[in-house]
Design a protein around this motif. Structure first.
Motif, PDB file in Angstrom:
ATOM      1  N   PHE A  24       4.446 -11.020  -2.147  1.00  0.00           N
ATOM      2  CA  PHE A  24       5.355  -9.875  -2.217  1.00  0.00           C
ATOM      3  C   PHE A  24       5.554  -9.478  -3.669  1.00  0.00           C
ATOM      4  O   PHE A  24       5.675 -10.325  -4.559  1.00  0.00           O
ATOM      5  N   ASP A 355       7.995  -5.550   4.954  1.00  0.00           N
ATOM      6  CA  ASP A 355       8.486  -5.662   3.592  1.00  0.00           C
ATOM      7  C   ASP A 355       9.844  -6.362   3.600  1.00  0.00           C
ATOM      8  O   ASP A 355      10.373  -6.709   4.655  1.00  0.00           O
ATOM      9  N   TYR A 368      11.000  -5.498  -2.037  1.00  0.00           N
ATOM     10  CA  TYR A 368       9.702  -6.121  -2.279  1.00  0.00           C
ATOM     11  C   TYR A 368       8.696  -5.578  -1.273  1.00  0.00           C
ATOM     12  O   TYR A 368       8.935  -5.617  -0.061  1.00  0.00           O
ATOM     13  N   TRP A 369       7.564  -5.087  -1.778  1.00  0.00           N
ATOM     14  CA  TRP A 369       6.486  -4.656  -0.894  1.00  0.00           C
ATOM     15  C   TRP A 369       5.599  -5.835  -0.552  1.00  0.00           C
ATOM     16  O   TRP A 369       5.346  -6.719  -1.382  1.00  0.00           O
ATOM     17  N   ASN A 370       5.129  -5.852   0.684  1.00  0.00           N
ATOM     18  CA  ASN A 370       4.203  -6.870   1.153  1.00  0.00           C
ATOM     19  C   ASN A 370       2.805  -6.511   0.650  1.00  0.00           C
ATOM     20  O   ASN A 370       2.212  -5.522   1.074  1.00  0.00           O
ATOM     21  N   THR A 371       2.291  -7.307  -0.286  1.00  0.00           N
ATOM     22  CA  THR A 371       1.009  -7.009  -0.935  1.00  0.00           C
ATOM     23  C   THR A 371       0.102  -8.226  -0.832  1.00  0.00           C
ATOM     24  O   THR A 371      -0.069  -8.969  -1.798  1.00  0.00           O
TER      25      THR A 371
END
Length: 460
Positions: A24, A355, A368-371
């Motif tokens: 994240f 996210d 927080y973006w899920n990356t």
């Protein structure tokens, strides 16, 4: 081709997890939502445009309530609303009147220190009208489920002086059921189907009028009539949070209890009897926990936020745990640290991955973006990087994004025995493929007769 296909099928038969690495990233720039702590979140598509909007309360400065509409990419715009200001509170977006849109249940304490429990009907476009109700007033202490199996959503409520079921007439009007066996406590409520019989049982925890702390499980007979279930032994604490998920993928629901700076995982034996097991989940308080499948591998990962016993001097962490199956939780990431905190896990930017939004006393509000470090759209067994499949897992349709040189190629999908279950042609750079009546499971997808591309596809 046959050897390559058999090799891929062998890999499927000997591997039981197909997931990207959890990762994240703090959103930069941060979406324009309010900073704060000790509030709550709710998410849902309130205006029917296909993305998830956000409801939020917080403190700092003072009690605040906000409603945000999402543009589909995780950009939020605050809209006017009629909700009272609050901080410590509870909110759910649910279809309470059966008209197909999401209404709002909202309880808490307003800026005048008055407790409330309000119902708001969605007018269909994401604007709301308050519905009069006869509910008791409280800050938290409600859960929503269809307890009597009549097709509408009811309320299970506890306060310091009253506790019971409030039945919905189908139009968001709630009436006390009467003759409740629930012990009133100032605390929290959670619903769970403990024995997989299709009805909603209830867990209630808190402090009663004699200041005794309890956790009690009540079993539903299917019609909304409850009896106290004493087949499991729970600690005598006032839980801050009770989260429900199938943590070991055995088909029944387990329980994570948070209270007294403990996170206690209770495993269901399938008949509604729960046994505590040891885990490496951090032991925290004044925070929150949330389960979700964050890496799309079919099991429930965990975000645990809060303060260790001893507070700042002991440690305050927001820890993300990857579920590797069989209740094995592996710490994957630390996303700062907060207490007096809440969190929500959902797909806010529309990429098919959940996210994280956290609010707390130290970091205030953080998105927080899920990356993932491996593409979430597929795990590639053999690849020349010419195809992307998404979403994966898929329910009824998945999309194939193909290199232009593959247009006109034949695609084939195989089950785990090697049988061809789907076939067709890649006609454009973006092709939609319907999974139809295929059973849930793992399949192989190939393009071209020389099988230069084989991808795993998971049908939910």
């Amino acid at each position: 081709m046959r050897k390559l296909l058999l090799g891929a099928l062998l890999l499927l038969s000997t591997t039981n997890t197909f997931s990207q690495t959890l990762n994240f990233t703090l959103a930069n720039p941060q979406p324009n939502i309010m900073e704060g702590y000790i509030g709550t979140f709710a998410s849902g598509d309130i205006d029917g445009d296909g993305d998830l909007d956000l409801f939020m309360t917080s403190n700092s400065p003072g009690k605040r309530t906000a409603l945000y509409k999402n543009d589909g990419n995780g950009n939020f715009t605050e809209v006017t609303h009629i909700f009272p200001r609050s901080a410590y509170s509870q909110a759910f977006f649910k279809d309470l009147d059966g008209d197909g849109d999401l209404d709002l249940f909202f309880s808490g304490q307003n800026e005048f220190t008055q407790n409330f429990a309000n119902i708001y009907r969605n007018n269909g476009s994401g604007t709301f009208t308050q519905v009069p109700n006869a509910l008791p007033v409280f800050m938290v202490g409600a859960a929503i489920a269809d307890v009597d199996n009549d097709g509408d959503l009811d309320l299970a409520i506890t306060t310091a002086t009253t506790a019971g079921i409030y039945l919905n007439n189908g139009n968001a009007v709630f009436t006390p059921q009467g003759n409740s066996v629930f012990t009133p406590v100032d605390g929290i409520v959670q619903t769970i189907d403990i024995e997989n019989d299709g009805d909603q049982d209830v867990i209630i925890s808190g402090s009663d009028i004699s200041f005794s702390n309890t956790i009690k499980l009540y079993q539903n007979d299917g019609s909304g009539i409850y009896t106290l279930n004493t087949n499991s032994t729970f600690p005598q604490i006032a839980a801050e949070n009770i989260d429900v998920a199938d943590t070991d993928n055995d088909g029944d629901l387990d329980i994570l209890i948070n209270g007294d700076h403990q996170n206690l995982l209770y495993i269901n034996n399938g008949t509604g009897v729960f046994t505590a097991i040891s885990t490496n989940i951090q032991q925290t308080g004044f925070g929150n926990n949330a389960f979700a499948d964050l890496d799309n591998d079919g099991d429930q990962d965990l975000l645990a936020i809060g303060s260790l016993a001893g507070g700042v001097f002991a440690g305050i962490f927001n820890k993300l745990y990857r579920n590797d199956g069989n209740n094995t939780f592996v710490q994957a990431q630390v996303l700062g640290g907060d207490y007096l905190a809440d969190c929500i896990l959902d797909d806010f930017n529309g990429d098919g991955l959940k996210d994280i939004i956290i609010q707390g006393f130290i970091g205030m509000t953080s998105v927080y973006w899920n990356t993932p470090t491996v593409l979430s759209t597929s795990e590639q067994i053999v690849t020349n990087q010419n195809i992307i499949i998404y979403p994966n897992p898929a329910q009824s349709i998945f999309n194939v994004k193909a290199d232009t040189k593959l247009i006109g190629s034949i695609y084939t999908m195989y089950d785990n025995t090697g049988k061809v279950v789907l076939a067709g042609k890649i006609n454009t750079e973006n092709t939609n493929i319907e999974l139809g009546n295929l059973a849930a499971g793992i399949y192989l997808f190939s393009v071209g007769e020389d099988v230069k591309q084989i991808l795993k596809v998971i049908k939910e």
